[in-house]
Scaffold this motif. Structure first.
Motif, PDB file in Angstrom:
ATOM      1  N   GLU A 249       0.843  -1.177   0.000  1.00 36.17           N
ATOM      2  CA  GLU A 249       0.000   0.000   0.000  1.00 36.17           C
ATOM      3  C   GLU A 249       0.883   1.233   0.000  1.00 36.17           C
ATOM      4  O   GLU A 249       2.084   1.150   0.282  1.00 36.17           O
ATOM      5  N   TYR A 250       0.280   2.365  -0.358  1.00 38.92           N
ATOM      6  CA  TYR A 250       1.060   3.601  -0.393  1.00 38.92           C
ATOM      7  C   TYR A 250       0.182   4.745   0.089  1.00 38.92           C
ATOM      8  O   TYR A 250      -1.002   4.838  -0.267  1.00 38.92           O
ATOM      9  N   THR A 251       0.761   5.634   0.891  1.00 44.04           N
ATOM     10  CA  THR A 251       0.048   6.802   1.397  1.00 44.04           C
ATOM     11  C   THR A 251       0.526   8.037   0.645  1.00 44.04           C
ATOM     12  O   THR A 251       1.710   8.394   0.720  1.00 44.04           O
ATOM     13  N   PHE A 252      -0.368   8.668  -0.081  1.00 48.62           N
ATOM     14  CA  PHE A 252      -0.009   9.808  -0.921  1.00 48.62           C
ATOM     15  C   PHE A 252       0.066  11.096  -0.105  1.00 48.62           C
ATOM     16  O   PHE A 252      -0.621  11.250   0.910  1.00 48.62           O
ATOM     17  N   SER A 253       0.877  12.018  -0.584  1.00 46.98           N
ATOM     18  CA  SER A 253       1.138  13.264   0.132  1.00 46.98           C
ATOM     19  C   SER A 253       0.186  14.389  -0.266  1.00 46.98           C
ATOM     20  O   SER A 253       0.267  15.488   0.285  1.00 46.98           O
ATOM     21  N   GLN A 254      -0.691  14.142  -1.236  1.00 44.96           N
ATOM     22  CA  GLN A 254      -1.647  15.161  -1.656  1.00 44.96           C
ATOM     23  C   GLN A 254      -2.912  14.495  -2.187  1.00 44.96           C
ATOM     24  O   GLN A 254      -2.959  13.277  -2.389  1.00 44.96           O
ATOM     25  N   ASN A 255      -3.948  15.292  -2.384  1.00 48.97           N
ATOM     26  CA  ASN A 255      -5.208  14.797  -2.929  1.00 48.97           C
ATOM     27  C   ASN A 255      -5.135  14.710  -4.451  1.00 48.97           C
ATOM     28  O   ASN A 255      -4.405  15.470  -5.097  1.00 48.97           O
ATOM     29  N   TYR A 256      -5.926  13.798  -4.997  1.00 55.17           N
ATOM     30  CA  TYR A 256      -5.983  13.611  -6.444  1.00 55.17           C
ATOM     31  C   TYR A 256      -7.436  13.578  -6.900  1.00 55.17           C
ATOM     32  O   TYR A 256      -8.352  13.341  -6.099  1.00 55.17           O
ATOM     33  N   TYR A 257      -7.636  13.784  -8.213  1.00 50.13           N
ATOM     34  CA  TYR A 257      -8.978  13.807  -8.795  1.00 50.13           C
ATOM     35  C   TYR A 257      -8.990  13.033 -10.105  1.00 50.13           C
ATOM     36  O   TYR A 257      -7.970  12.913 -10.780  1.00 50.13           O
TER      37      TYR A 257
END
Length: 302
Positions: A249-257
């Motif tokens: 799994e990976y935790t992203f540093s910003q929001n995406y759309y």
């Protein structure tokens, strides 16, 4: 003061006023293609609110990414953003070409998509496409309970098979939700299996929330980590490695759309370049200032 100096001062003030408004409040773009018809037509000029999602500080290559009074992009809104995957990656984000599309996936949402993403020449795929499925008539009471528990209240019977089974229409995401909730009690059989497309759940990354990595989303996740998170990521065998360490799994540093065109044939959207990072979002399309046809001047964009 001499008359010509008065005119020069007026012109300078007007130019400065326009520059301030364009820099701080509103920008404009022209629609280059037919991808957003029938909402926006090719050649139309659109006003975009720079404060819709908070004002993005310019010169990201110098100051980095900062946004004053940030707000969320909402599902269904038409958004102006910079190209997330340009040919020349050395160009600063805020200097890249402009795209405009409708947001159909916000951070934390789950979309049902095919696994062939970010590749030119792939088959056109619409995540909202519905298909017909049949199931045993004696399971109708269970189906009603499942649909009610999921909040799918407007899905009516579409008909009956010659064998007496019931037929309903489900989108890929609805099919996924219903199948998970039924937990094997009965199956949904595609009425036209030759036209069905295998779909998988893709979670739209939300800042600080881990996203599980599966075989069907591994390539997309790796591309995002390498391109937008600026980390060394690759796939070896069936495993994703980030900075040399295997990850499930990976935790992203910003929001995406996830952005989509109105025209399902036009793939100049997230089907081509993947999720759009919040750093690339400019603002919300507000009104048409240069119409392509009668009656559209200053029409509100929805």
């Amino acid at each position: 003061m001499k008359p010509y100096l008065t005119y020069i001062r007026a012109i300078v003030i007007a130019i400065l006023a326009v520059l301030i408004v364009r820099t701080l409040f509103v920008t404009s773009c022209f629609i280059p293609s037919s991808g957003m018809e029938n909402t926006l037509y090719r050649g139309e000029g659109v006003l975009v609110g720079k404060w819709s999602y908070g004002w993005r500080v310019p010169l990201q290559s110098v100051f980095g990414y900062h946004r004053l009074l940030p707000d969320d992009v909402r599902q269904g809104e038409i958004v102006l953003f910079n190209n997330p995957m340009p040919a020349d990656t050395s160009i600063s984000v805020d200097c890249r070409e402009l795209y405009i599309s409708r947001c159909i996936g916000t951070p934390g949402d789950t979309l049902m998509l095919n696994s062939e993403l970010i590749a030119e020449g792939t088959d056109v795929f619409s995540p909202d496409t519905k298909a017909l499925y049949s199931y045993p008539a004696e399971s109708e009471e269970v189906m009603d309970c499942v649909l009610s528990s999921l909040g799918i209240t407007e899905n009516q019977l579409a008909g009956y098979t010659p064998e007496g089974n019931y037929i309903r229409s489900f989108s890929y995401y609805e099919h996924y939700l219903v199948t998970q909730r039924m937990d094997g009690r009965f199956s949904l059989t595609p009425l036209y299996p030759e036209n069905s497309c295998k779909a998988y759940p893709f979670v739209v990354p939300k800042k600080g929330v881990p996203v599980s990595i599966y075989p069907w989303n591994a390539a997309l996740i790796v591309n995002m980590i390498a391109f937008h998170e600026k980390k060394n990521a690759y796939i070896k065998g069936d495993t994703v490695f980030v900075e040399g360490k295997p990850r499930k799994e990976y935790t992203f540093s910003q929001n995406y759309y996830w952005m989509a065109s109105n025209d399902p044939v036009n793939i100049n959207d997230s089907r081509l370049f993947g999720f759009v990072p919040e750093t690339h979002v400019i603002g919300k399309a507000l009104r048409i200032w240069y119409p392509s046809r009668k009656g559209r001047f200053m029409k509100k964009i929805q």
